[in-house]
Design an enzyme around this catalytic site. Structure first.
Site, short mmCIF file in Angstrom:
data_model
loop_
_atom_site.label_atom_id
_atom_site.label_comp_id
_atom_site.label_asym_id
_atom_site.label_seq_id
_atom_site.Cartn_x
_atom_site.Cartn_y
_atom_site.Cartn_z
N GLY A 1 -0.41 1.60 -4.79
CA GLY A 1 -1.08 1.66 -3.50
C GLY A 1 -1.39 3.09 -3.08
N TYR B 1 10.85 -14.09 -12.03
CA TYR B 1 9.73 -13.21 -11.67
C TYR B 1 8.50 -13.53 -12.51
CZ TYR B 1 7.03 -8.85 -11.32
OH TYR B 1 6.03 -7.93 -11.14
N GLY C 1 0.78 -1.23 0.00
CA GLY C 1 0.00 0.00 0.00
C GLY C 1 0.81 1.28 0.00
N SER C 2 2.12 1.20 0.24
CA SER C 2 2.95 2.40 0.26
C SER C 2 3.62 2.69 -1.07
CB SER C 2 4.03 2.27 1.36
OG SER C 2 4.87 1.16 1.09
N THR D 1 -0.29 -1.72 -18.13
CA THR D 1 0.89 -1.41 -18.94
C THR D 1 1.81 -0.52 -18.09
OG1 THR D 1 -0.50 0.29 -19.96
CG2 THR D 1 -0.15 -1.73 -21.21
#
Length: 390
Positions: free
Chosen positions: A90, A212, A85-86, A240
């Site tokens: 977020g 990843y 969220g930071s 994107t």
């Protein structure tokens, strides 16, 4: 007599794949006899479970039960927890919901200080503490090109751990909706353009970020698996290139627009040329972080399918890196020379994404233009230069 209704009933039978045949009605078991117990654990090839869908007619049957409303727009209280969220997205969601949260919604924004999502016990503690009904999952182990190449094992394992902990805790805690964020960089390396949601698993990703990429692809696989096995309402979004306030403005590790903004700021401050690596000809689609925030909240409230959805500007809004650099210079009021160093590599020429699914559901949505979005981003960076990530 009431009108007839058509229902669908599923029956399961055991068949050899070489001897599949229509399901036949069996005689009932004799009175006082127990039905034989059956366990799929004992199955060995070549047998398999076959789902046979039978259509029947009935005059007095009740209609199927209405699917429960999993959206936060219902009257039931909703506790929406945002992991990561930071970060850029977020913070965008926080800014959007500060102005447009529904009366029944309570929003919680997590950061790394709230716990290590790689650890199952710490993740469970977070769910027990906040008791979310909805989760927007943005947290991930991310990094630049060289970090992805050097730490493929860590990027795979840590992201798999994070995602598995979040998804399983959502199931165990009866979370009504989970929205996870993917990326266009996890699409096949060899593909045709424009790319869309159906092409995600059509081939291997680029070798440089395969750790990843495969970890992120598994989110899509597991969304469908959780829906099929447990009836969970899990989905994912594919944005994107994102930019906006609260971005990482590192010149060496940041993405294109924040890196150019920081570089232009220093060029203006030091009275030097504003130098861009490459010819500036590659094309990209950029989405402003507050647009992505608004659409992500809409997905949480209104989009209920395990299949991913691409959140992107239209193909016609694709712009060259040259145009982006000139827009940054204009927004920064930079009056020096803008130089394109053509000795540096350009990278991939285009990565066009198709937003047909989004436009089918939100045909009227108006995105912030690249010029306005860059101006807002430059203004925020200049105002918050001392504290901005860079």
């Amino acid at each position: 007599a009431s009108p007839s209704r058509v229902l669908f009933v599923h029956k399961v039978c055991l068949r050899s794949p070489t001897q599949l045949r229509p399901h036949r009605r069996r005689r009932p078991f004799p009175p006082n006899s127990a039905a034989p117990r059956f366990s799929t654990a004992a199955l060995t090839p070549p047998f398999q479970l076959v789902n046979i869908k039978t259509r029947i007619m009935t005059d007095n049957s009740e209609p199927p039960a209405k699917r429960p409303d999993n959206s936060s727009s219902s009257s039931e209280p909703a506790v929406v927890m945002v992991t990561g969220g930071s970060g850029l997205v977020g913070q965008g969601i926080r800014a959007y919901t500060d102005k447009s949260a529904l009366p029944n919604e309570k929003w919680i924004f997590l950061s790394s200080k709230d716990g290590d999502l790689r650890d199952r016990k710490e993740t469970e503690a977070i769910f027990n503490k906040y008791k979310p009904t909805h989760v927007i999952h943005l947290a991930a182990k991310v990094g630049g090109l060289f970090a992805n190449m050097a730490q493929k094992v860590e990027f795979y394992r840590e992201n798999v751990l994070i995602n598995d902990n979040i998804m399983e805790c959502c199931r165990l805690h009866n979370v009504r909706k989970l929205v996870s964020m993917l990326s266009t960089c996890i699409f096949p390396d060899k593909t045709s353009y424009p790319i869309d949601e159906t092409m995600l698993h059509d081939g291997p990703p680029h070798p440089s970020n395969e750790g990843y990429a495969y970890a992120k692809r598994l989110i899509d696989t597991m969304n469908r698996a959780y829906a099929e096995e447990y009836g969970c309402n899990f989905t994912s979004i594919i944005p994107t290139n994102i930019y906006g306030p609260h971005d990482n403005f590192s010149i060496s590790n940041g993405h294109v627009i924040p890196g150019l903004i920081h570089k232009c700021y220093l060029a203006k401050k030091d009275n030097t040329d504003f130098t861009i690596w490459g010819s500036g000809t590659p094309l990209r689609q950029f989405i402003y972080s507050l647009d992505l925030a608004e659409l992500t909240v809409w997905v949480m409230r209104e989009y209920h399918s395990p299949d991913p959805i691409t959140l992107s500007v239209d193909e016609s809004a694709e712009v060259s890196i040259r145009d982006v650099a000139l827009a940054v210079a204009k927004a920064m009021k930079f009056e020096g020379e803008v130089v394109f160093d053509k000795e540096k590599a350009d990278g991939q020429f285009k990565k066009t994404a198709c937003n047909k699914k989004l436009r089918g559901l939100r045909p009227e949505y108006e995105f912030v233009s690249i010029q306005d979005g860059i101006q807002k981003s430059v203004d925020w960076f200049v105002e918050n230069y001392e504290t901005a990530r860079k």
